[in-house]
Design a protein around this motif. Sequence first.
Motif, PDB file in Angstrom:
ATOM      1  N   PHE A  19       0.826  -1.204   0.000  1.00 57.23           N
ATOM      2  CA  PHE A  19       0.000   0.000   0.000  1.00 57.23           C
ATOM      3  C   PHE A  19       0.863   1.259   0.000  1.00 57.23           C
ATOM      4  CE2 PHE A  19      -1.994   3.516   2.261  1.00 57.23           C
ATOM      5  CZ  PHE A  19      -3.056   3.756   1.407  1.00 57.23           C
ATOM      6  N   LEU A  20       1.926   1.282   0.804  1.00 56.43           N
ATOM      7  CA  LEU A  20       2.808   2.454   0.843  1.00 56.43           C
ATOM      8  C   LEU A  20       3.481   2.679  -0.511  1.00 56.43           C
ATOM      9  CD1 LEU A  20       4.414   2.207   4.397  1.00 56.43           C
ATOM     10  CD2 LEU A  20       2.825   3.963   3.549  1.00 56.43           C
ATOM     11  N   LEU A  21       3.936   1.612  -1.152  1.00 56.49           N
ATOM     12  CA  LEU A  21       4.519   1.746  -2.490  1.00 56.49           C
ATOM     13  C   LEU A  21       3.502   2.321  -3.463  1.00 56.49           C
ATOM     14  CD1 LEU A  21       6.624  -1.522  -2.865  1.00 56.49           C
ATOM     15  CD2 LEU A  21       7.470   0.835  -2.931  1.00 56.49           C
ATOM     16  N   TRP A  22       2.277   1.797  -3.417  1.00 59.86           N
ATOM     17  CA  TRP A  22       1.221   2.289  -4.298  1.00 59.86           C
ATOM     18  C   TRP A  22       0.959   3.777  -4.021  1.00 59.86           C
ATOM     19  CZ3 TRP A  22      -3.339   4.676  -3.283  1.00 59.86           C
ATOM     20  CH2 TRP A  22      -4.193   4.872  -4.376  1.00 59.86           C
ATOM     21  N   ALA A  23       0.845   4.141  -2.737  1.00 60.96           N
ATOM     22  CA  ALA A  23       0.513   5.523  -2.367  1.00 60.96           C
ATOM     23  C   ALA A  23       1.633   6.490  -2.768  1.00 60.96           C
ATOM     24  CB  ALA A  23       0.249   5.618  -0.863  1.00 60.96           C
ATOM     25  N   PHE A  24       2.886   6.137  -2.504  1.00 57.33           N
ATOM     26  CA  PHE A  24       3.986   7.016  -2.909  1.00 57.33           C
ATOM     27  C   PHE A  24       4.085   7.095  -4.434  1.00 57.33           C
ATOM     28  CE2 PHE A  24       5.749   6.310   1.462  1.00 57.33           C
ATOM     29  CZ  PHE A  24       5.666   7.642   1.857  1.00 57.33           C
ATOM     30  N   GLY A  25       3.823   5.991  -5.096  1.00 61.62           N
ATOM     31  CA  GLY A  25       3.799   5.993  -6.561  1.00 61.62           C
ATOM     32  C   GLY A  25       2.715   6.917  -7.089  1.00 61.62           C
ATOM     33  N   PHE A  26       1.554   6.875  -6.461  1.00 61.22           N
ATOM     34  CA  PHE A  26       0.463   7.748  -6.878  1.00 61.22           C
ATOM     35  C   PHE A  26       0.829   9.217  -6.679  1.00 61.22           C
ATOM     36  CE2 PHE A  26      -3.468  10.117  -5.915  1.00 61.22           C
ATOM     37  CZ  PHE A  26      -4.065  10.024  -7.162  1.00 61.22           C
ATOM     38  N   LEU A  27       1.430   9.528  -5.549  1.00 62.28           N
ATOM     39  CA  LEU A  27       1.847  10.917  -5.292  1.00 62.28           C
ATOM     40  C   LEU A  27       2.839  11.387  -6.356  1.00 62.28           C
ATOM     41  CD1 LEU A  27       2.239  11.026  -1.406  1.00 62.28           C
ATOM     42  CD2 LEU A  27       0.580  12.273  -2.817  1.00 62.28           C
ATOM     43  N   TRP A  28       3.825  10.555  -6.664  1.00 64.42           N
ATOM     44  CA  TRP A  28       4.785  10.910  -7.713  1.00 64.42           C
ATOM     45  C   TRP A  28       4.065  11.107  -9.046  1.00 64.42           C
ATOM     46  CZ3 TRP A  28       5.543   7.707 -11.983  1.00 64.42           C
ATOM     47  CH2 TRP A  28       6.474   8.204 -12.900  1.00 64.42           C
ATOM     48  N   PHE A  29       3.180  10.167  -9.400  1.00 62.74           N
ATOM     49  CA  PHE A  29       2.449  10.234 -10.662  1.00 62.74           C
ATOM     50  C   PHE A  29       1.665  11.535 -10.775  1.00 62.74           C
ATOM     51  CE2 PHE A  29      -1.313   9.487 -13.259  1.00 62.74           C
ATOM     52  CZ  PHE A  29      -0.772   8.910 -14.404  1.00 62.74           C
ATOM     53  N   ALA A  30       0.979  11.902  -9.701  1.00 62.25           N
ATOM     54  CA  ALA A  30       0.118  13.088  -9.717  1.00 62.25           C
ATOM     55  C   ALA A  30       0.911  14.394  -9.676  1.00 62.25           C
ATOM     56  CB  ALA A  30      -0.851  13.036  -8.537  1.00 62.25           C
ATOM     57  N   MET A  31       2.054  14.403  -9.011  1.00 61.37           N
ATOM     58  CA  MET A  31       2.796  15.650  -8.831  1.00 61.37           C
ATOM     59  C   MET A  31       3.851  15.894  -9.914  1.00 61.37           C
ATOM     60  SD  MET A  31       3.104  15.691  -4.716  1.00 61.37           S
ATOM     61  CE  MET A  31       3.698  17.364  -4.656  1.00 61.37           C
ATOM     62  N   ALA A  32       4.239  14.863 -10.622  1.00 65.14           N
ATOM     63  CA  ALA A  32       5.311  15.004 -11.620  1.00 65.14           C
ATOM     64  C   ALA A  32       4.784  14.673 -13.019  1.00 65.14           C
ATOM     65  CB  ALA A  32       6.484  14.105 -11.254  1.00 65.14           C
ATOM     66  N   LEU A  33       3.694  15.324 -13.406  1.00 64.01           N
ATOM     67  CA  LEU A  33       3.139  15.080 -14.730  1.00 64.01           C
ATOM     68  C   LEU A  33       4.122  15.576 -15.797  1.00 64.01           C
ATOM     69  CD1 LEU A  33      -0.583  16.134 -14.171  1.00 64.01           C
ATOM     70  CD2 LEU A  33       0.327  13.811 -14.398  1.00 64.01           C
ATOM     71  N   PRO A  34       4.247  14.835 -16.904  1.00 63.66           N
ATOM     72  CA  PRO A  34       5.151  15.261 -17.981  1.00 63.66           C
ATOM     73  C   PRO A  34       4.717  16.599 -18.566  1.00 63.66           C
ATOM     74  CG  PRO A  34       4.334  13.022 -18.347  1.00 63.66           C
ATOM     75  CD  PRO A  34       3.562  13.597 -17.202  1.00 63.66           C
ATOM     76  N   GLY A  35       5.648  17.279 -19.210  1.00 66.14           N
ATOM     77  CA  GLY A  35       5.362  18.584 -19.790  1.00 66.14           C
ATOM     78  C   GLY A  35       5.536  18.601 -21.296  1.00 66.14           C
ATOM     79  N   PRO A  36       5.352  19.768 -21.892  1.00 67.79           N
ATOM     80  CA  PRO A  36       5.508  19.907 -23.344  1.00 67.79           C
ATOM     81  C   PRO A  36       6.965  19.698 -23.763  1.00 67.79           C
ATOM     82  CG  PRO A  36       4.376  21.807 -22.381  1.00 67.79           C
ATOM     83  CD  PRO A  36       4.905  20.993 -21.255  1.00 67.79           C
ATOM     84  N   ALA A  37       7.142  19.292 -24.998  1.00 70.80           N
ATOM     85  CA  ALA A  37       8.483  19.148 -25.573  1.00 70.80           C
ATOM     86  C   ALA A  37       8.899  20.489 -26.169  1.00 70.80           C
ATOM     87  CB  ALA A  37       8.471  18.068 -26.652  1.00 70.80           C
ATOM     88  N   GLY A  38      10.140  20.547 -26.574  1.00 70.17           N
ATOM     89  CA  GLY A  38      10.648  21.749 -27.220  1.00 70.17           C
ATOM     90  C   GLY A  38      10.260  21.793 -28.687  1.00 70.17           C
ATOM     91  N   LYS A  39      11.077  22.440 -29.470  1.00 67.64           N
ATOM     92  CA  LYS A  39      10.780  22.635 -30.884  1.00 67.64           C
ATOM     93  C   LYS A  39      11.499  21.623 -31.785  1.00 67.64           C
ATOM     94  CE  LYS A  39       9.392  27.398 -30.628  1.00 67.64           C
ATOM     95  NZ  LYS A  39       7.999  27.125 -30.487  1.00 67.64           N
ATOM     96  N   GLU A  40      11.945  20.502 -31.210  1.00 67.31           N
ATOM     97  CA  GLU A  40      12.610  19.490 -32.010  1.00 67.31           C
ATOM     98  C   GLU A  40      11.726  19.059 -33.173  1.00 67.31           C
ATOM     99  OE1 GLU A  40      13.812  18.466 -27.710  1.00 67.31           O
ATOM    100  OE2 GLU A  40      12.168  19.460 -28.721  1.00 67.31           O
ATOM    101  N   ARG A  41      12.368  18.694 -34.258  1.00 62.49           N
ATOM    102  CA  ARG A  41      11.659  18.256 -35.451  1.00 62.49           C
ATOM    103  C   ARG A  41      11.565  16.735 -35.473  1.00 62.49           C
ATOM    104  NH1 ARG A  41      10.681  17.058 -40.109  1.00 62.49           N
ATOM    105  NH2 ARG A  41      10.312  18.168 -42.003  1.00 62.49           N
ATOM    106  N   THR A  42      10.423  16.222 -35.905  1.00 67.46           N
ATOM    107  CA  THR A  42      10.232  14.789 -36.106  1.00 67.46           C
ATOM    108  C   THR A  42       9.600  14.585 -37.485  1.00 67.46           C
ATOM    109  OG1 THR A  42       8.057  14.870 -35.018  1.00 67.46           O
ATOM    110  CG2 THR A  42       9.938  14.262 -33.641  1.00 67.46           C
ATOM    111  N   ASP A  43       9.629  13.352 -37.962  1.00 66.69           N
ATOM    112  CA  ASP A  43       9.001  13.055 -39.254  1.00 66.69           C
ATOM    113  C   ASP A  43       7.492  13.273 -39.201  1.00 66.69           C
ATOM    114  OD1 ASP A  43      11.490  12.247 -40.228  1.00 66.69           O
ATOM    115  OD2 ASP A  43      11.118  10.128 -39.804  1.00 66.69           O
ATOM    116  N   ALA A  44       6.899  12.904 -38.069  1.00 65.40           N
ATOM    117  CA  ALA A  44       5.441  12.961 -37.961  1.00 65.40           C
ATOM    118  C   ALA A  44       5.036  13.284 -36.535  1.00 65.40           C
ATOM    119  CB  ALA A  44       4.831  11.627 -38.382  1.00 65.40           C
TER     120      ALA A  44
END
Length: 178
Positions: free
Chosen positions: A10-35
Amino acid sequence: MIRRILSAIFLLWAFGFLWFAMALPGPAGKERTDAVVVPTGSGGRIARGLTILRTGQAEQLLVTGVDPEVKPGEFAAEYKVERRLMRCCITLGSDAVDTRGNALETAEWVSRHKIRSIRLVTADWHMRRAAAELAQELPDGVTVLRDAVPSQPSLRVTFLEYNKLLASQAMRLWDALA
């Protein structure tokens, strides 16, 4: 002994949830990709994908999970897409109904178009699971740039997505061990 094991889980799940909720990924830069690949869903995704296409950061756009009844003309009118751009550079994929289906549809499209790099655009809360599902399906050598659209997910959405991520990882582990 069992109580300690369950408490530790339960503690692993709860700490994992806190990390998941507080460290959401952000936008990328202006790198170019094929698609650029955009699974349908929460707001801002398609607009972000179109901006990337229009600014030349990608040459093609796949919108995966589009309702089969949506016609290209309707999509173009809804998102104010120029006819030229619609014809040359945008694919509306209608085979997917969930995140796993998005990954399968994307992998097929990437293979068919011989794409070597993609920018995945999805909501910040959805990025980890979408990227993991996509990584399982893409051909070798295809790079993925994660470009999360910032949002304000509710506790319910965050809770459900965290548990979906855990379930998909558990299924992947189970398949690897089987």
